[in-house]
Write an enzyme that holds these catalytic residues in place. Structure first.
Site, PDB file in Angstrom:
ATOM      1  N   THR A  72       0.860  -1.187   0.000  1.00 14.17           N
ATOM      2  CA  THR A  72       0.000   0.000   0.000  1.00 14.17           C
ATOM      3  C   THR A  72       0.896   1.236   0.000  1.00 14.17           C
ATOM      4  OG1 THR A  72      -1.760  -1.172   1.153  1.00 14.17           O
ATOM      5  CG2 THR A  72      -1.805   1.239   1.272  1.00 14.17           C
ATOM      6  N   ASN A 140      -5.368  -9.492  -8.102  1.00 19.40           N
ATOM      7  CA  ASN A 140      -5.548 -10.211  -6.838  1.00 19.40           C
ATOM      8  C   ASN A 140      -6.852 -10.984  -6.768  1.00 19.40           C
ATOM      9  OD1 ASN A 140      -6.091  -7.240  -6.818  1.00 19.40           O
ATOM     10  ND2 ASN A 140      -7.262  -7.780  -5.009  1.00 19.40           N
ATOM     11  N   GLN A 168       1.029  -9.709  -6.378  1.00 13.73           N
ATOM     12  CA  GLN A 168       0.528 -11.075  -6.514  1.00 13.73           C
ATOM     13  C   GLN A 168       1.381 -11.927  -7.445  1.00 13.73           C
ATOM     14  OE1 GLN A 168      -1.806 -12.275  -4.655  1.00 13.73           O
ATOM     15  NE2 GLN A 168      -2.751 -10.421  -3.818  1.00 13.73           N
ATOM     16  N   SER A 188       5.286  -7.034  -1.657  1.00 15.55           N
ATOM     17  CA  SER A 188       4.852  -7.107  -0.263  1.00 15.55           C
ATOM     18  C   SER A 188       5.212  -8.474   0.318  1.00 15.55           C
ATOM     19  CB  SER A 188       3.332  -6.921  -0.214  1.00 15.55           C
ATOM     20  OG  SER A 188       2.857  -7.075   1.096  1.00 15.55           O
ATOM     21  N   ALA A 189       5.818  -8.485   1.518  1.00 21.10           N
ATOM     22  CA  ALA A 189       6.318  -9.746   2.075  1.00 21.10           C
ATOM     23  C   ALA A 189       5.212 -10.745   2.402  1.00 21.10           C
ATOM     24  CB  ALA A 189       7.128  -9.455   3.346  1.00 21.10           C
ATOM     25  N   HIS A 190       4.085 -10.256   2.912  1.00 17.55           N
ATOM     26  CA  HIS A 190       3.088 -11.229   3.387  1.00 17.55           C
ATOM     27  C   HIS A 190       2.345 -11.931   2.255  1.00 17.55           C
ATOM     28  CE1 HIS A 190      -0.952  -9.028   3.266  1.00 17.55           C
ATOM     29  NE2 HIS A 190      -0.128  -8.055   2.987  1.00 17.55           N
ATOM     30  N   THR A 228      12.628   4.431  11.527  1.00 15.66           N
ATOM     31  CA  THR A 228      13.519   3.327  11.907  1.00 15.66           C
ATOM     32  C   THR A 228      13.061   2.041  11.224  1.00 15.66           C
ATOM     33  OG1 THR A 228      13.884   4.384  14.029  1.00 15.66           O
ATOM     34  CG2 THR A 228      14.447   2.034  13.879  1.00 15.66           C
ATOM     35  N   CYS A 311     -11.289  -7.064   2.707  1.00 17.78           N
ATOM     36  CA  CYS A 311     -11.727  -5.701   3.008  1.00 17.78           C
ATOM     37  C   CYS A 311     -11.507  -5.447   4.487  1.00 17.78           C
ATOM     38  CB  CYS A 311     -13.202  -5.595   2.637  1.00 17.78           C
ATOM     39  SG  CYS A 311     -13.926  -4.030   3.025  1.00 17.78           S
TER      40      CYS A 311
HETATM   41  N1  PLP Z   1      -1.723  -4.583  -4.392  1.00 19.83           N
HETATM   42  C1  PLP Z   1      -2.311  -5.772  -4.530  1.00 19.83           C
HETATM   43  C2  PLP Z   1      -2.533  -6.325  -5.895  1.00 19.83           C
HETATM   44  C3  PLP Z   1      -2.717  -6.499  -3.406  1.00 19.83           C
HETATM   45  O1  PLP Z   1      -3.303  -7.689  -3.561  1.00 19.83           O
HETATM   46  C4  PLP Z   1      -2.495  -5.944  -2.121  1.00 19.83           C
HETATM   47  C5  PLP Z   1      -2.966  -6.647  -0.904  1.00 19.83           C
HETATM   48  O2  PLP Z   1      -4.043  -7.197  -0.878  1.00 19.83           O
HETATM   49  C6  PLP Z   1      -1.860  -4.703  -2.017  1.00 19.83           C
HETATM   50  C7  PLP Z   1      -1.491  -4.060  -3.186  1.00 19.83           C
HETATM   51  C8  PLP Z   1      -1.566  -4.077  -0.693  1.00 19.83           C
HETATM   52  O3  PLP Z   1      -0.498  -4.746  -0.081  1.00 19.83           O
HETATM   53  P1  PLP Z   1      -0.131  -4.591   1.482  1.00 19.83           P
HETATM   54  O4  PLP Z   1      -1.067  -5.472   2.226  1.00 19.83           O
HETATM   55  O5  PLP Z   1       1.294  -5.017   1.593  1.00 19.83           O
HETATM   56  O6  PLP Z   1      -0.296  -3.151   1.827  1.00 19.83           O
END
Ligand code: PLP
Length: 383
Positions: A72, A140, A168, A188-190, A228, A311
């Protein structure tokens, strides 16, 4: 009761064991990486090693990786920090993280299959020699893959910069977006089995040179992102990348295909089924049965899937992605099945059994509706 079956990888992948270990080890690194003493240097050394792993995976120089709180933030930084006075165009099926960060952006439509419309992009860029375009590598909700190289070629013809939301795509058989012509990439790591709350904006040297920071703070990340650094999360991020097994996605794709075949036999429609898609993702619409009804039924069967994007309010919003693809009648009745890297071997079998129970029950309830293929309200060939 069996174990919960987690099929919501596109919302968040389960933590990989190597990432867990790295995070735990990182918790004991006491120094602030900005400090010049030995403890600070130790933390800094570990971060720089992690940055090198992330950079190598993205085909970038380590100094062009900006570590931050997730995609994000990475998308917002790209859109504001590269956008500047430029006109901004975003794809119609972009994630809310992009849509919200570029409220005045022009919208590039997608086709009925969910793929970005290259001719429309070409037309929209005509006459503008300094735009910023943002297109996701893979969606996604549907898993539909965009032709990043072709998008980059159109952008290059018009002198536009391209930012790619690759959240993704990483770890799922797609990579090298900078080499394909993107100026920057959000990851994004998760979404790859690392911890939540950490990600990166990865740039070409030219784009990195022109990036205007959003957060200045103490000048961390070469002045591109103050604050940090989250040391344990950064170490977990790199460990997750290093643990990606390129063979993973093929195993998941076989299960996904079995799920889709069974769902179509129950009158489901695979949204984006005609396009190239991520092997782990399926967006299944069951005409006439609300997504909420489907999710609740599957949840009672201990199966975690979602309706479109996760959401934050926990409420279900209508899918702007399916609307943008031109299938408004399906937007409220589609669920997303996304297989995680560690999906058990019987995941497809378990999902199919639960889906059949759910679909039979729901479709029987609908007055005057027969589940025979001949009376399907919409054909599976639609998308
Ligand atoms: N962009 C896409 C395509 C995503 O699927 C997501 C998360 O669902 C994000 C951005 C946002 O990622 P983050 O959760 O790391 O902020």
């Amino acid at each position: 009761m069996g174990e919960t079956l987690y099929l919501d990888a596109n919302a968040s992948e389960p933590l990989r064991p190597a990432a867990r270990e790295a995070v735990i080890a990182g918790l004991d690194l006491v120094g602030n990486p900005a400090s010049i003493h030995a403890a600070g240097r130790a933390a800094r050394g570990r971060i720089e090693a992690a940055r090198a792993v992330i950079a190598a995976h993205c085909g970038a120089r380590a100094q062009d990786v900006v570590l931050l709180s997730g995609a994000t933030e990475a998308n917002a930084l790209a859109l504001s920090g590269l956008g500047g006075a430029r006109a901004v165009l975003i794809g119609a099926t972009e994630h809310e993280a992009v849509r919200a960060a570029a409220p005045g952006a022009g919208i590039v439509p997608v086709g009925r299959d969910g793929v970005i419309d290259l001719d429309a992009l070409d037309r929209l860029l005509a006459g503008d020699s300094d735009a910023l375009v943002c297109v996701m590598a893979a969606n996604n909700e549907t898993g539909v893959i965009n032709p990043v190289e072709a998008v980059a070629a159109v952008c290059a013809r018009h002198g536009a910069l391209l930012h790619v939301d690759a959240v993704q795509a990483v770890g799922r058989g797609l990579a090298d977006f900078l080499r394909l012509g993107a100026a920057s990439v959000a990851i994004s790591a998760h979404k790859i089995g690392g911890p939540k709350g950490i990600g990166a904006l990865v740039l070409t040297p030219e784009a990195a040179g022109g990036l205007v920071p959003m957060l200045r703070g103490g000048g961390q990340e070469r002045g591109r992102r103050g604050g940090t650094p989250n040391v344990p999360a950064i170490l977990g991020f790199a460990a997750a990348i290093a643990a990606i097994d390129p063979g993973e996605i093929g195993r998941l794709a076989a299960m996904r295909d079995a799920i889709e075949a069974a769902a179509v036999a129950e009158s489901a429609i695979v949204v984006g089924g005609g396009a190239l898609r991520l092997g782990n993702t399926s967006c299944l619409a069951l005409p006439g049965v609300s997504a909420e009804t489907q999710l609740i039924a599957l949840d009672l069967d201990q199966i975690c899937v979602s309706a479109g994007a996760a959401c934050s309010s926990g409420k279900m919003a209508r899918s702007h992605v399916i609307d943008a693809m031109g299938w408004p009648e399906l937007a409220g009745c589609a669920i997303r099945v996304s297989l995680p890297w560690n999906a058990p071997d019987d995941a497809a079998e378990r999902f199919i059994a639960a889906y059949r129970r759910m679909a039979d029950r729901a479709l029987r309830k609908r007055q005057g509706f027969s589940t025979s293929p001949a009376s399907r309200p919409l054909g599976a060939e639609l998308v």
